[in-house]
Design an enzyme around this catalytic site. Structure first.
Site, PDB file in Angstrom:
ATOM      1  N   HIS A  84       0.799  -1.227   0.000  1.00 30.73           N
ATOM      2  CA  HIS A  84       0.000   0.000   0.000  1.00 30.73           C
ATOM      3  C   HIS A  84       0.827   1.271   0.000  1.00 30.73           C
ATOM      4  O   HIS A  84       0.264   2.361   0.061  1.00 30.73           O
ATOM      5  CB  HIS A  84      -0.926   0.041   1.222  1.00 30.73           C
ATOM      6  CG  HIS A  84      -1.997  -0.995   1.207  1.00 30.73           C
ATOM      7  ND1 HIS A  84      -3.261  -0.753   0.712  1.00 30.73           N
ATOM      8  CD2 HIS A  84      -1.999  -2.281   1.611  1.00 30.73           C
ATOM      9  CE1 HIS A  84      -3.996  -1.844   0.824  1.00 30.73           C
ATOM     10  NE2 HIS A  84      -3.248  -2.786   1.370  1.00 30.73           N
TER      11      HIS A  84
ATOM     12  N   LYS B  22      -8.347  13.670   5.156  1.00 36.68           N
ATOM     13  CA  LYS B  22      -7.478  12.493   5.136  1.00 36.68           C
ATOM     14  C   LYS B  22      -6.490  12.618   6.283  1.00 36.68           C
ATOM     15  O   LYS B  22      -6.380  13.673   6.900  1.00 36.68           O
ATOM     16  CB  LYS B  22      -6.735  12.347   3.809  1.00 36.68           C
ATOM     17  CG  LYS B  22      -6.147  13.663   3.254  1.00 36.68           C
ATOM     18  CD  LYS B  22      -5.597  13.480   1.847  1.00 36.68           C
ATOM     19  CE  LYS B  22      -6.579  13.739   0.734  1.00 36.68           C
ATOM     20  NZ  LYS B  22      -6.765  12.589  -0.152  1.00 36.68           N
ATOM     21  N   ARG B  23      -5.783  11.533   6.567  1.00 36.35           N
ATOM     22  CA  ARG B  23      -4.727  11.621   7.565  1.00 36.35           C
ATOM     23  C   ARG B  23      -3.798  12.779   7.233  1.00 36.35           C
ATOM     24  O   ARG B  23      -3.526  13.061   6.073  1.00 36.35           O
ATOM     25  CB  ARG B  23      -3.909  10.323   7.568  1.00 36.35           C
ATOM     26  CG  ARG B  23      -4.586   9.185   8.282  1.00 36.35           C
ATOM     27  CD  ARG B  23      -4.818   9.479   9.725  1.00 36.35           C
ATOM     28  NE  ARG B  23      -3.587   9.399  10.487  1.00 36.35           N
ATOM     29  CZ  ARG B  23      -3.454   8.686  11.591  1.00 36.35           C
ATOM     30  NH1 ARG B  23      -4.483   8.022  12.075  1.00 36.35           N
ATOM     31  NH2 ARG B  23      -2.305   8.644  12.232  1.00 36.35           N
TER      32      ARG B  23
ATOM     33  N   LYS C 202       0.839  14.206   1.739  1.00 34.56           N
ATOM     34  CA  LYS C 202      -0.508  14.529   1.274  1.00 34.56           C
ATOM     35  C   LYS C 202      -0.689  16.035   1.087  1.00 34.56           C
ATOM     36  O   LYS C 202      -1.667  16.481   0.499  1.00 34.56           O
ATOM     37  CB  LYS C 202      -1.545  13.991   2.255  1.00 34.56           C
ATOM     38  CG  LYS C 202      -1.603  12.463   2.315  1.00 34.56           C
ATOM     39  CD  LYS C 202      -2.604  12.003   3.356  1.00 34.56           C
ATOM     40  CE  LYS C 202      -2.588  10.498   3.599  1.00 34.56           C
ATOM     41  NZ  LYS C 202      -3.247   9.732   2.542  1.00 34.56           N
TER      42      LYS C 202
ATOM     43  N   THR D 116      -8.645   6.627  -1.717  1.00 34.25           N
ATOM     44  CA  THR D 116      -9.964   6.059  -1.964  1.00 34.25           C
ATOM     45  C   THR D 116     -11.047   7.112  -1.744  1.00 34.25           C
ATOM     46  O   THR D 116     -12.140   6.998  -2.297  1.00 34.25           O
ATOM     47  CB  THR D 116     -10.229   4.852  -1.041  1.00 34.25           C
ATOM     48  OG1 THR D 116      -9.739   5.161   0.263  1.00 34.25           O
ATOM     49  CG2 THR D 116      -9.531   3.607  -1.552  1.00 34.25           C
TER      50      THR D 116
ATOM     51  N   LYS E  33     -14.780   8.396  -3.589  1.00 34.45           N
ATOM     52  CA  LYS E  33     -16.040   8.650  -2.876  1.00 34.45           C
ATOM     53  C   LYS E  33     -16.613  10.008  -3.273  1.00 34.45           C
ATOM     54  O   LYS E  33     -17.813  10.146  -3.512  1.00 34.45           O
ATOM     55  CB  LYS E  33     -15.810   8.572  -1.362  1.00 34.45           C
ATOM     56  CG  LYS E  33     -15.439   7.164  -0.902  1.00 34.45           C
ATOM     57  CD  LYS E  33     -14.880   7.103   0.513  1.00 34.45           C
ATOM     58  CE  LYS E  33     -14.249   5.717   0.755  1.00 34.45           C
ATOM     59  NZ  LYS E  33     -13.415   5.675   1.962  1.00 34.45           N
TER      60      LYS E  33
HETATM   61  O1  73E Z   1      -3.010   5.693  -0.848  1.00 36.96           O
HETATM   62  C1  73E Z   1      -3.525   5.027   0.288  1.00 36.96           C
HETATM   63  C2  73E Z   1      -4.390   3.856  -0.168  1.00 36.96           C
HETATM   64  O2  73E Z   1      -5.527   4.321  -0.852  1.00 36.96           O
HETATM   65  C3  73E Z   1      -2.386   4.501   1.150  1.00 36.96           C
HETATM   66  O3  73E Z   1      -1.627   5.594   1.634  1.00 36.96           O
HETATM   67  C4  73E Z   1      -2.952   3.718   2.320  1.00 36.96           C
HETATM   68  O4  73E Z   1      -3.716   2.618   1.797  1.00 36.96           O
HETATM   69  C5  73E Z   1      -4.837   3.036   1.029  1.00 36.96           C
HETATM   70  C6  73E Z   1      -5.593   1.786   0.609  1.00 36.96           C
HETATM   71  O5  73E Z   1      -4.871   1.078  -0.328  1.00 36.96           O
HETATM   72  C7  73E Z   1      -1.876   3.204   3.215  1.00 36.96           C
HETATM   73  N1  73E Z   1      -1.972   3.053   4.538  1.00 36.96           N
HETATM   74  C8  73E Z   1      -0.798   2.554   4.953  1.00 36.96           C
HETATM   75  N2  73E Z   1      -0.008   2.426   3.930  1.00 36.96           N
HETATM   76  N3  73E Z   1      -0.670   2.843   2.831  1.00 36.96           N
HETATM   77  C9  73E Z   1      -0.460   2.207   6.316  1.00 36.96           C
HETATM   78  C10 73E Z   1       0.845   1.843   6.644  1.00 36.96           C
HETATM   79  C11 73E Z   1       1.166   1.532   7.943  1.00 36.96           C
HETATM   80  C12 73E Z   1       0.196   1.548   8.928  1.00 36.96           C
HETATM   81  C13 73E Z   1      -1.108   1.886   8.604  1.00 36.96           C
HETATM   82  C14 73E Z   1      -1.425   2.221   7.302  1.00 36.96           C
END
Ligand code: 73E
Length: 866
Positions: A362, A594-595, A600, A705, A709
């Site tokens: 991710h 978003k976070r 970002k 995501t 939405k």
């Molecule tokens: O771009 C998003 C993505 O839409 C991405 O940053 C996020 O995952 C979403 C779903 O695919 C994400 N979260 C984390 N890494 N990528 C993450 C890593 C460590 C702990 C918690 C979350």
């Protein structure tokens, strides 16, 4: 008695409900009344909204349970291949409304509780969010569960039953983020079923001694054991009986177990946990991670064994998806079970493992790639560390097997991670390593680069590499991201394994929650216009294309716009009720939620807002009166230790105070930071947005995501050429999105320039320099507190704000200009919604089912499953 008050005077209905045979009472009403009396042991009089919510939830749960049982029985009987989604996060949000929608019981329950004197919308508000996650990754898991059940796929989720959800965010007087615990289980959770009959004992610490019989086995004993107890959450499919399971594990000390030292864990101090910038909080506690992966695997294995199939058929019946690297210890854990408990040969075990697991990456941000210190793993999970060492060794052996035959067996090469006690069966790779060296003469860099274990003090296990070598397939979450995975972080593995192991599954969102539930009016308009039942398009989202011709209809556009307007009013009411602030509704709503993270670039957004403010201030009143009225919303949490992200929140809040209080400009520009962002808050914000911002530095946002939405709800997108923005633009057409900024291939070079040929901001980007100077000069107070944040831009500017600011401002101007032509704007909005079919999580989950897991839909037959 005189004091006792029946809710809204509906005494007759309540009394009838309490006499279980009264024919004038609906089943729903009777069931709710029954739960008030028996499950809650409350009297109908003085029952409050919360009590009515609880009784309704328990009543709905009864319906779910019937379907859940039938679904599970059907799976057991048919014994199909199943998939398991292992995730440390499930961001479920609220359940009641979703359960009612999926069961098709919304109207019945609305009427049922109404006859008892309650309003369903008020009851829905009483439910707490299940916030077992941070952001997109956890919400994705929740959308995938919804889609799996809706598509009748035999998929279970496995995760952790956290006592506390993600912290509650408060904003202090100074505008600082404060964190409060979220004891979400405090009022009991009607949606879970404790399974005290489903428990496993999970070992930690102790010693692992290899058996010297050449089998590769080891005996792991001593240490401590903790109990894993299952809690099941029912996951109903939309418009189907299929009701899948999300199994969450709770840990409980065994008698005599010192939970305090377990939780505080001396291992924490043993090694410095590297979480640079603590950007994305992954808490690196291997006990948490193994505890639940081990419990999940034991549970999966037990279910498999009940089918009576031989163990070698395991991958024919089971696919396990790793949601990022967090559950990666499942790989050595399955190896351990197969070798030490099932007596399989190392190679047989490895064959099973590498045909069972699938890994989704991710993020390609280097600081977010998990690494676990070797000494810590050795201490907590000695047997797993041994197996990881063996994988390191066997890795090269397996990759290069064909060459082995011709290799010269006389000379041993020294490879950094050959375990001295490696068994005879795995030993051939030692000879083989010579061949590796021959193949890449002098390329020891490559070996070091690819090793699962990174050199350093301490050595660390690279979890993404372990997940990659232990999986059958690896995928990213949007096209650009998957390409970056293959060309950057896992490039060497693509060279070794071949490209066919790597793929892409672009993320998706469930249109049930993210359109029908959160935007009921728009959903109803779509059904009416397409002349379809909601079910006919909510499960086949590409049908939305049928809306395209209506973009040309003036009456349709008026209806469309009126709904957007009412959604703005709903949001404004929510802000007024929760924060006591009055938001104007005759303005464009611009949203970034978003976070908080530097990549970002919420900072870019707030600097843009300040720029707009300064520009408005500089205009003569007559000129200003021509400006587009705009309200900007932010929401999002910062990791508690992420200093720069927290400063950004503080800046936003204090800029909002100044701007909203400025009578010269506040007709044209308002700014709000909404605290405590959650799934439920997103459900109110998203349908109200005209434009939303997805403005990450190119190449950093894997997918995103929320972009999907917003667009699904007719909001337009302002963004960089990054993540799923690109595919959204491909679908809706570039003329319907607002793109700006540098592209991914330019990023590396720009960063190089920053370091080796820095240009002063005044020269490079005067407009930005002016904004930074106003902040430094104290226009928003703070007494210099923002300097560290501003310095990230002035020095190094890793996220390229100085490179993208001018084109960002130009893009904002284009948004304003486009908005002036209301009819055109609404056309864009309709066309955007119409072309969002691709982004249904139904499409995504079907891709996983077909191209990865090889599982099929298993519908629950009509009638009772015997
Ligand atoms: O771009 C998003 C993505 O839409 C991405 O940053 C996020 O995952 C979403 C779903 O695919 C994400 N979260 C984390 N890494 N990528 C993450 C890593 C460590 C702990 C918690 C979350």
């Amino acid at each position: 008695s005189g004091k006792e008050k029946w809710p809204k005077g509906e005494e007759k209905v309540w009394r009838a409900g309490m006499r279980s045979v009264d024919k004038n009472i609906s089943d729903v009403t009777r069931s709710v009344v029954n739960h008030v009396q028996t499950s809650l042991a409350r009297q109908p009089y003085n029952l409050d909204d919360f009590g009515a919510y609880q009784a309704s939830a328990l009543s709905v749960r009864d319906n779910l349970l019937v379907n859940w049982n039938e679904t599970q029985m059907n799976y057991t009987r048919k014994a199909p291949k199943r998939a398991y989604y292992l995730s440390l996060e499930f961001l479920m949000g609220r359940t009641l409304d979703n359960a009612l929608l999926n069961l098709g019981l919304k109207d019945q329950y609305k009427d049922g509780v109404k006859s008892l004197g309650f309003n369903m919308e008020d009851l829905l508000e009483k439910e707490r969010d299940a916030a077992l996650g941070n952001g997109g990754l956890g919400r994705l898991a929740a959308c995938y569960l919804d889609s799996s059940a809706s598509q009748e796929l035999p998929v279970w989720g496995y995760g952790l039953r956290y006592k506390y959800g993600i912290f509650q965010q408060l904003i202090s007087q100074d505008g600082e983020q404060l964190e409060a615990p979220d004891p979400w289980l405090e009022n009991q959770n009607p949606w879970e079923l404790p399974r005290i009959d489903v428990t496993y004992q999970i070992r930690f610490y102790g010693n692992a001694d290899r058996v010297t019989d050449g089998s590769g086995r080891a005996i792991w004993q001593g240490g401590q054991e903790v109990l894993a107890i299952a809690y099941d959450v029912m996951i109903p499919g939309y418009g189907t009986k299929t009701t899948n399971n999300l199994r969450l594990w709770e840990s409980k000390p065994k008698r005599g177990f010192d939970l305090n030292s377990f939780n505080a864990g001396n291992y924490e101090g043993a090694v410095e946990v590297s979480n640079s910038a603590d950007a994305i909080t992954s808490v690196l506690y291997p006990n948490d991670h193994t505890f639940w992966t081990a419990a999940s695997l034991a549970d999966i294995l037990r279910r498999f064994k009940n089918t009576g199939k031989p163990i070698k058929e395991f991958p024919d019946y089971i696919a396990i998806q790793l949601n990022d690297t967090h559950p990666t210890l499942a790989i050595p854990e399955l190896m351990r079970i197969l070798i030490d408990e099932e007596d399989l040969h190392w190679n047989q075990a490895w064959h099973i493992v590498t045909n069972t697991f699938f890994y989704t990456n991710h993020t390609v941000l280097p600081e977010a790639l998990e690494k676990w210190p070797v000494p810590l793993l050795e201490h907590v999970l000695p047997r797993h560390m041994q197996i990881i060492y063996d994988i390191v060794s066997a890795q090269s052996y397996i990759f290069h097997r064909p060459k082995l035959i011709s290799s010269d067996r006389t000379c041993m090469v020294s490879f950094p991670y050959v375990h001295p006690e490696l068994t005879a069966d795995v030993a051939p790779f030692r000879f083989f390593l010579q061949a590796v060296e021959k193949k890449y003469p002098g390329d020891r860099d490559r070996l070091a680069r690819m090793s699962l274990i990174e050199e350093g003090a301490p050595k660390q296990v690279r979890m993404a590499f372990l997940a990659c070598v232990g999986s059958r397939k690896v995928n990213g979450v949007a096209e650009l991201h998957s390409e970056l995975v293959q060309t950057t972080i896992l490039k060497d593995f693509v060279d070794f394994d071949g490209i066919s192991k790597f793929g892409n599954v672009t993320n998706g969102i469930t249109p049930r929650r993210w359109l029908d539930q959160c935007n009921p009016e728009l959903s109803a308009l779509i059904s009416k216009t397409l002349q379809l039942s909601p079910g006919a398009w909510l499960k086949e989202l590409t049908k939305l294309e049928g809306l395209l011709p209506y973009a040309e209809s003036k009456t349709f556009r008026a209806e469309w716009a009126a709904i957007k307007q009412r959604n703005k009013e709903r949001l404004a009411r929510h802000v007024e009720v929760t924060l006591g602030l009055k938001v104007r509704t005759d303005a464009m709503y611009d949203v970034q939620i978003k976070r908080l993270h530097e990549y970002k670039r919420q900072t870019l957004n707030i600097l843009g807002v300040i720029h707009r403010y300064l520009t408005l201030k500089s205009l003569k009143p007559a000129e200003r009166a021509k400006a587009n009225r705009k309200v900007v919303f932010f929401a999002g949490k910062a990791a508690p230790a992420y200093y720069i992200a927290k400063l950004t929140i503080r800046l936003i809040v204090n800029v909002a105070r100044v701007i909203n209080a400025d009578p010269e400009t506040n007709e044209y520009l308002q700014l709000y930071f909404l605290p405590d962002y959650s799934v439920s808050l997103a459900e109110v914000l998203i349908p109200a947005s005209d434009i939303s911002q997805h403005i990450s530095t190119a190449g950093t946002e894997a997918s995103g995501t929320s972009n999907m939405k917003f667009c699904l709800n007719g909001g337009l997108l302002l963004g960089t050429v990054d993540g799923a923005n690109i595919e959204i633009a491909e679908e809706v057409g570039e003329s319907n999105v607002f793109f700006f900024g540098h592209l991914t291939p330019a990023v590396e070079d720009l960063r190089y320039q920053h370091v080796y040929h820095p240009v002063p901001i005044e020269q490079k980007c005067p407009a930005l320099a002016q904004v930074l100077n106003q902040i430094s000069g104290g226009l928003f107070g703070g007494d210099g507190v923002y300097e560290p944040l501003l310095n990230t831009i002035r020095q190094g500017d890793y996220y390229l704000l100085t490179d993208d600011f001018d084109s960002y401002i130009a893009a904002l101007a284009m948004v304003d200009e486009a908005y002036l032509d209301k009819e055109e704007w609404i056309k864009k909005s309709i066309k955007t919604t119409a072309k969002m079919g691709k982004f249904s999580s139904d499409r995504a989950i079907n891709e996983y089912a077909e191209s990865y897991w090889n599982i099929e839909a298993i519908p629950v037959p009509d009638g009772i499953v015997a």
